[in-house]
Scaffold this active site. Structure first.
Site, PDB file in Angstrom:
ATOM      1  N   GLU A  29      15.131  -3.138  -3.922  1.00 54.21           N
ATOM      2  CA  GLU A  29      15.135  -1.714  -4.253  1.00 54.21           C
ATOM      3  C   GLU A  29      16.476  -1.088  -3.869  1.00 54.21           C
ATOM      4  O   GLU A  29      16.867  -1.109  -2.702  1.00 54.21           O
ATOM      5  CB  GLU A  29      13.987  -1.008  -3.527  1.00 54.21           C
ATOM      6  CG  GLU A  29      12.612  -1.564  -3.914  1.00 54.21           C
ATOM      7  CD  GLU A  29      11.547  -1.302  -2.867  1.00 54.21           C
ATOM      8  OE1 GLU A  29      11.808  -0.497  -1.948  1.00 54.21           O
ATOM      9  OE2 GLU A  29      10.473  -1.924  -2.952  1.00 54.21           O
ATOM     10  N   GLU A  60       7.338  -4.673  -3.513  1.00 52.84           N
ATOM     11  CA  GLU A  60       7.749  -5.829  -2.730  1.00 52.84           C
ATOM     12  C   GLU A  60       7.097  -7.111  -3.227  1.00 52.84           C
ATOM     13  O   GLU A  60       7.714  -8.186  -3.187  1.00 52.84           O
ATOM     14  CB  GLU A  60       7.415  -5.607  -1.251  1.00 52.84           C
ATOM     15  CG  GLU A  60       8.326  -4.620  -0.541  1.00 52.84           C
ATOM     16  CD  GLU A  60       8.042  -3.162  -0.916  1.00 52.84           C
ATOM     17  OE1 GLU A  60       8.931  -2.319  -0.677  1.00 52.84           O
ATOM     18  OE2 GLU A  60       6.936  -2.889  -1.424  1.00 52.84           O
ATOM     19  N   GLN A  82      13.511  -2.981   1.761  1.00 49.33           N
ATOM     20  CA  GLN A  82      14.271  -1.807   2.186  1.00 49.33           C
ATOM     21  C   GLN A  82      14.030  -1.498   3.658  1.00 49.33           C
ATOM     22  O   GLN A  82      14.951  -1.121   4.385  1.00 49.33           O
ATOM     23  CB  GLN A  82      13.923  -0.620   1.306  1.00 49.33           C
ATOM     24  CG  GLN A  82      14.946   0.483   1.377  1.00 49.33           C
ATOM     25  CD  GLN A  82      14.804   1.463   0.225  1.00 49.33           C
ATOM     26  OE1 GLN A  82      14.031   2.427   0.321  1.00 49.33           O
ATOM     27  NE2 GLN A  82      15.530   1.223  -0.857  1.00 49.33           N
ATOM     28  N   PHE A  83      12.805  -1.642   4.110  1.00 49.20           N
ATOM     29  CA  PHE A  83      12.440  -1.704   5.530  1.00 49.20           C
ATOM     30  C   PHE A  83      11.503  -2.888   5.673  1.00 49.20           C
ATOM     31  O   PHE A  83      10.628  -3.090   4.837  1.00 49.20           O
ATOM     32  CB  PHE A  83      11.753  -0.417   6.004  1.00 49.20           C
ATOM     33  CG  PHE A  83      12.684   0.756   6.131  1.00 49.20           C
ATOM     34  CD1 PHE A  83      13.327   1.032   7.331  1.00 49.20           C
ATOM     35  CD2 PHE A  83      12.946   1.572   5.041  1.00 49.20           C
ATOM     36  CE1 PHE A  83      14.196   2.100   7.445  1.00 49.20           C
ATOM     37  CE2 PHE A  83      13.810   2.645   5.147  1.00 49.20           C
ATOM     38  CZ  PHE A  83      14.439   2.911   6.349  1.00 49.20           C
ATOM     39  N   ASP A  85       9.043  -3.456   7.360  1.00 53.57           N
ATOM     40  CA  ASP A  85       7.617  -3.121   7.461  1.00 53.57           C
ATOM     41  C   ASP A  85       6.865  -3.386   6.152  1.00 53.57           C
ATOM     42  O   ASP A  85       5.702  -3.799   6.163  1.00 53.57           O
ATOM     43  CB  ASP A  85       7.449  -1.637   7.823  1.00 53.57           C
ATOM     44  CG  ASP A  85       8.318  -1.211   8.983  1.00 53.57           C
ATOM     45  OD1 ASP A  85       9.559  -1.314   8.853  1.00 53.57           O
ATOM     46  OD2 ASP A  85       7.781  -0.760  10.001  1.00 53.57           O
ATOM     47  N   PHE A  86       7.550  -3.177   5.024  1.00 50.38           N
ATOM     48  CA  PHE A  86       6.884  -3.282   3.730  1.00 50.38           C
ATOM     49  C   PHE A  86       6.798  -4.715   3.217  1.00 50.38           C
ATOM     50  O   PHE A  86       6.304  -4.956   2.116  1.00 50.38           O
ATOM     51  CB  PHE A  86       7.588  -2.374   2.714  1.00 50.38           C
ATOM     52  CG  PHE A  86       7.671  -0.949   3.189  1.00 50.38           C
ATOM     53  CD1 PHE A  86       6.524  -0.266   3.573  1.00 50.38           C
ATOM     54  CD2 PHE A  86       8.883  -0.298   3.295  1.00 50.38           C
ATOM     55  CE1 PHE A  86       6.582   1.035   4.039  1.00 50.38           C
ATOM     56  CE2 PHE A  86       8.952   1.002   3.764  1.00 50.38           C
ATOM     57  CZ  PHE A  86       7.802   1.681   4.133  1.00 50.38           C
ATOM     58  N   ILE A  87       7.236  -5.662   4.032  1.00 48.06           N
ATOM     59  CA  ILE A  87       7.052  -7.059   3.680  1.00 48.06           C
ATOM     60  C   ILE A  87       5.567  -7.405   3.602  1.00 48.06           C
ATOM     61  O   ILE A  87       5.174  -8.370   2.941  1.00 48.06           O
ATOM     62  CB  ILE A  87       7.772  -7.973   4.706  1.00 48.06           C
ATOM     63  CG1 ILE A  87       7.963  -9.380   4.154  1.00 48.06           C
ATOM     64  CG2 ILE A  87       7.035  -7.980   6.044  1.00 48.06           C
ATOM     65  CD1 ILE A  87       8.818 -10.271   5.050  1.00 48.06           C
ATOM     66  N   HIS A 127       8.512   2.329   9.743  1.00 51.83           N
ATOM     67  CA  HIS A 127       9.906   1.955   9.538  1.00 51.83           C
ATOM     68  C   HIS A 127      10.534   1.350  10.786  1.00 51.83           C
ATOM     69  O   HIS A 127      11.758   1.225  10.849  1.00 51.83           O
ATOM     70  CB  HIS A 127      10.729   3.183   9.108  1.00 51.83           C
ATOM     71  CG  HIS A 127      10.331   3.751   7.790  1.00 51.83           C
ATOM     72  ND1 HIS A 127       9.264   4.602   7.648  1.00 51.83           N
ATOM     73  CD2 HIS A 127      10.849   3.586   6.549  1.00 51.83           C
ATOM     74  CE1 HIS A 127       9.144   4.947   6.374  1.00 51.83           C
ATOM     75  NE2 HIS A 127      10.096   4.341   5.687  1.00 51.83           N
TER      76      HIS A 127
END
Length: 324
Positions: A29, A60, A82-83, A85-87, A127
């Site tokens: 992203e 993601e 992008q962060f 956390d969103f994995i 985040h």
């Protein structure tokens, strides 16, 4: 020689691998036109073109899914979260497909999934997480967490060259705070090998990521009080460098395991278990864990400071252990 920041070291590593190998490309992203949320991929679109640097939808699972498909036909994708956390949105693709492909039918999946992790920037619970524990129990994955600019570059290059999936967690608090001179020659840092950041004889602190600096600062304070601390930076969480862990435990006989992931289920528990199983007779005190409490990362600066292990916390625990 100019100093290179941690974030620029990551960029240099990716850039050099893209120059070296045409199968390497980046996706994620805002990685193209915008150059990435933290500017890790700045300038890559203009230099390498839209066939090797491209922006994706905010998905993601799509980013990782596309990366796996590309890897299976001979490409080497570097996918940005992008962060970090969103994995979690791509958990199924990583855990149930990429990690198991070689076991299932002999096909390696040479992808790198990288992104900013960690606290200290008041980003709150979505985040600021350290997510290595989520993947620590998954055979087939490698997890790296560099703490220095040298390691950040060497490990991203090693990750890109690896024949299997590598999760590359870069601590955003270190992005522009950590600087050092880097070699001009091509180099890699081997995945799976820890590094002693400070030699010591009285007790050992085993850690990784941004907590390396908390440990080093605590060690300096403790040295002024007559306690000589060794600091071992794991660098790679999976596979863990058991040989180096046991060596430092046997050398000093007292061990603290320090990490930023929350306490329960954190990778530190595995480190403690291996020391207890294989170096117990060399210990002169209990193995101590220092980690945040089992709560989400707070938004509030003073609450986040209370949440994250601080130098004073490490000094206090180390003095107790030294006196045991």
């Amino acid at each position: 020689m100019a100093l290179t920041t941690y974030i620029d070291a990551i960029r240099e590593g990716i850039w050099e691998e893209m120059e070296r190998d045409n199968s390497v490309f980046v996706l994620g992203e805002d990685v193209g036109i915008y150059g990435g949320a933290f500017k890790v991929t700045k300038g890559m679109l203009d230099h390498f073109g839209e066939m090797r640097v491209f922006d994706t939808p905010i998905s993601e699972s799509a980013i990782v899914g596309a990366s796996i498909g590309a890897a299976l036909v001979g490409m080497r994708p570097v996918a940005e979260m992008q962060f970090i956390d969103f994995i979690s949105c791509a958990f199924d693709q990583i855990v149930n497909f990429a990690a198991k492909c070689r076991y299932r039918w002999g096909a390696g999946v040479p992808i790198v999934v990288r992104g900013p992790c960690g606290g200290g920037v008041h980003g709150g619970p979505f985040h600021s997480q350290n997510v290595e524990s989520y993947f620590f129990n998954v055979p087939g994955l490698k997890i790296v967490c560099p703490s220095t600019a040298y390691d950040a570059k060497g490990l991203i290059k090693a990750a890109i060259r690896d024949e299997d999936p590598v999760l590359y967690f870069e601590h955003k608090y270190l992005y522009r705070r950590i600087k050092e001179e880097l070699p001009t020659d091509d180099y890699i840092v081997p995945i799976g090998k820890a590094n002693i950041r400070r030699e010591g004889s009285d007790l050992s602190i085993i850690t990784w990521g941004a907590m390396v600096y908390t440990a080093l600062d605590a060690a300096e304070e403790l040295s002024r009080q007559g306690i000589d601390v060794e600091v071992l930076d794991l660098r790679t969480i999976l596979p863990v460098d058991e040989e180096s862990i046991l060596a430092t435990a046997m050398k000093t006989s007292k061990v603290i395991v320090l990490h930023e992931a929350t306490l329960t289920g954190g990778p530190g528990g595995e480190v403690v278990a291996r020391i207890a199983e294989k170096a117990f007779e060399h210990l002169d005190g209990p193995i101590v864990r220092i980690a945040p409490p089992d709560t989400p990362v707070p938004y509030s600066p003073p609450l986040e400071e209370a949440f994250l292990p601080q130098i004073a916390d490490v000094v206090a625990k180390a003095k107790e252990l030294a006196a045991y």
